[in-house]
Design a protein around this motif. Sequence first.
Motif, short mmCIF file in Angstrom:
data_model
loop_
_atom_site.label_atom_id
_atom_site.label_comp_id
_atom_site.label_asym_id
_atom_site.label_seq_id
_atom_site.Cartn_x
_atom_site.Cartn_y
_atom_site.Cartn_z
N ARG A 60 -3.30 -5.91 -7.76
CA ARG A 60 -2.97 -7.04 -6.91
C ARG A 60 -1.58 -7.59 -7.25
NH1 ARG A 60 -1.67 -11.64 -6.36
NH2 ARG A 60 -1.71 -12.07 -8.59
N MET A 61 -1.34 -7.83 -8.55
CA MET A 61 -0.11 -8.49 -8.95
C MET A 61 1.12 -7.61 -8.73
SD MET A 61 -1.29 -10.62 -12.35
CE MET A 61 -2.32 -9.35 -13.08
N GLY A 62 1.05 -6.36 -9.17
CA GLY A 62 2.19 -5.46 -8.99
C GLY A 62 2.50 -5.21 -7.53
N THR A 63 1.46 -5.04 -6.73
CA THR A 63 1.65 -4.83 -5.30
C THR A 63 2.30 -6.05 -4.66
OG1 THR A 63 -0.28 -3.39 -5.24
CG2 THR A 63 0.48 -4.27 -3.14
N SER A 64 1.86 -7.23 -5.06
CA SER A 64 2.41 -8.47 -4.51
C SER A 64 3.90 -8.59 -4.81
CB SER A 64 1.66 -9.67 -5.09
OG SER A 64 2.29 -10.88 -4.74
N GLY A 65 4.29 -8.38 -6.07
CA GLY A 65 5.69 -8.54 -6.45
C GLY A 65 6.61 -7.56 -5.75
N SER A 75 12.92 -4.37 4.34
CA SER A 75 12.65 -2.93 4.28
C SER A 75 11.18 -2.70 4.65
CB SER A 75 12.95 -2.40 2.87
OG SER A 75 12.67 -1.02 2.79
N LEU A 76 10.89 -2.71 5.94
CA LEU A 76 9.51 -2.66 6.41
C LEU A 76 8.86 -1.30 6.15
CD1 LEU A 76 9.79 -4.68 9.74
CD2 LEU A 76 9.16 -5.48 7.45
N ASP A 77 9.66 -0.23 6.11
CA ASP A 77 9.08 1.06 5.78
C ASP A 77 8.61 1.09 4.33
OD1 ASP A 77 11.69 0.88 4.92
OD2 ASP A 77 12.18 2.98 5.32
N GLU A 78 9.35 0.40 3.45
CA GLU A 78 8.97 0.37 2.03
C GLU A 78 7.70 -0.46 1.81
OE1 GLU A 78 9.05 1.17 -2.08
OE2 GLU A 78 9.85 2.19 -0.29
N VAL A 79 7.51 -1.52 2.57
CA VAL A 79 6.30 -2.32 2.37
C VAL A 79 5.06 -1.49 2.71
CG1 VAL A 79 7.49 -4.51 2.82
CG2 VAL A 79 6.26 -3.40 4.68
N VAL A 80 5.18 -0.60 3.69
CA VAL A 80 4.05 0.28 4.03
C VAL A 80 3.83 1.29 2.91
CG1 VAL A 80 3.14 1.94 5.69
CG2 VAL A 80 4.48 -0.02 6.49
N ARG A 85 0.74 3.44 -1.81
CA ARG A 85 0.67 3.74 -3.25
C ARG A 85 -0.44 2.94 -3.93
NH1 ARG A 85 6.86 2.74 -3.16
NH2 ARG A 85 7.56 4.70 -2.25
N SER A 86 -0.50 1.67 -3.59
CA SER A 86 -1.50 0.81 -4.24
C SER A 86 -2.91 1.21 -3.84
CB SER A 86 -1.23 -0.65 -3.85
OG SER A 86 -2.08 -1.52 -4.56
N LEU A 87 -3.14 1.43 -2.54
CA LEU A 87 -4.48 1.83 -2.07
C LEU A 87 -4.89 3.17 -2.67
CD1 LEU A 87 -4.42 0.86 1.71
CD2 LEU A 87 -5.89 -0.11 -0.05
N THR A 88 -3.97 4.12 -2.70
CA THR A 88 -4.28 5.44 -3.26
C THR A 88 -4.67 5.32 -4.72
OG1 THR A 88 -2.69 6.48 -1.75
CG2 THR A 88 -3.41 7.76 -3.65
N THR A 89 -3.92 4.51 -5.48
CA THR A 89 -4.23 4.31 -6.89
C THR A 89 -5.56 3.61 -7.06
OG1 THR A 89 -1.85 4.12 -7.39
CG2 THR A 89 -3.40 3.29 -9.04
N GLU A 218 5.37 10.91 1.79
CA GLU A 218 6.60 10.49 1.10
C GLU A 218 6.35 9.31 0.18
OE1 GLU A 218 9.29 7.84 3.83
OE2 GLU A 218 8.44 9.43 5.09
N SER A 219 5.29 8.54 0.45
CA SER A 219 4.97 7.40 -0.41
C SER A 219 4.52 7.84 -1.80
CB SER A 219 3.86 6.55 0.22
OG SER A 219 4.25 6.06 1.47
#
Length: 430
Positions: A60-65, A75-80, A85-89, A218-219
């Motif tokens: 939660r915290m790392g994804t938020s930051g 950078s809307l492509d990066e937010v996706v 990355r977070s969901l996969t992990t 690519e993510s």
Amino acid sequence: MNKKILQIAIPSIISNITVPLLGLIDVAIVGHLGAAAYIGAVAVGGMLFNVLYWSLGFLRMGTSGMTSQAYGKRSLDEVVRLLIRSLTTGISLGLCFILLQYPLQLVAFHFIGGSEEVETFAALYFRICIWGAPAVLALYSFMGWFIGMQNSRFPMYISIVQNIVNILVSLCLVFVFDLKIAGVAWGTLIAQYAGVLMAILLWRRYYARLGFWRYFMESLQLNAMLRFFSVNSDIFLRTLCLVAVTVFFTSSGAKEGDVLLAVNTLLMQLFTLFSYIMDGFAYAGEALGGRYVGARDKPSLHRLVTRLFLWGGFLALLFTLLYGLGGNGFLRLLTNDEEVILTSGNYLYWALAIPLTAFAAFLWDGLFIGATATRYMLLSMLVASAAFFGVYYLLHDYWGNHALWAAFIIYLTLRGVMQTYLGRRVLANI
């Protein structure tokens, strides 16, 4: 700026307050089944899941930051990519918990102990609820991502839906279908997946235009994943220190006897209540701080820090006053044991020191996460945790349970002082 802070803080506070309701509802339902072993089973199972999931709070915290910084850069492509990355992990770790459920159960129950009846019921509760691990960890990712996108309303909606589903399903399965402890476990499990479904529906309704699958492969590139884990490893180690202090506080209190254990537990509720409020403002620090760091907007970042600490100082003074005037009355709401209440009076002044010594650490945690300056957050936690254990062992033989509280207050104070010093360096380098 105050409006922006409160738009994130208030829904986050409401979400925080609903979190313990999931466990409280389970305890309340099994408490009417006529056997103390049911309550013990939910308590043991709940504690085990708290340790498992709490240690993975970096999702939660790392994804938020990182999301808030990408949002600030537009950078809307990066937010996706960060969500992927977070969901996969999170989902991968959840599946690992399911695969390792039997070794986890054996190790946990070896250390926890309990009667044979409690262990039997707790094992049943654990084996059902463990299938919710992918859902819980996916929710961590969604919650952090929504906050990073400056949207704390969605986590609040999800928390409310989870609690409603948990109440309705658990009551139905326990009292209509007579499933007892299994009914409570299934209610919790279904509520967890209802929360994920709600998160997916909200994402599809409001964010689907950003795309998802076209960024998937690519993510997961190695360099991007390494940075994701670098930030999150600092948060993970920091969380382990936090868990170590918390568990040690409880276990050390238990060694002082049942009365002092009860006193420590009740007085720590004052800290917990304050933490629910301050975490809301810490989330505002994560979301807005990351946004301004990403946008390189130093004036707005400095205004944010100033306003957050004005709010934090005001709330710390308010809670100190409230605890000073009504602390004893609050304890009487939690227990009618006169010996516990009387003994609490000898330690209440330690609890009064909590708001003023703790608020800076909460706020800087949020700001460090938003700035992804997680190494500084880890450093301050390592030093403060070492001081906690050092003070306790230095003073315990002379001061007993007071040494535990003195160590805890020094731990909170040192975290705030170190983070203030390091935080000024972070702000200067942005």
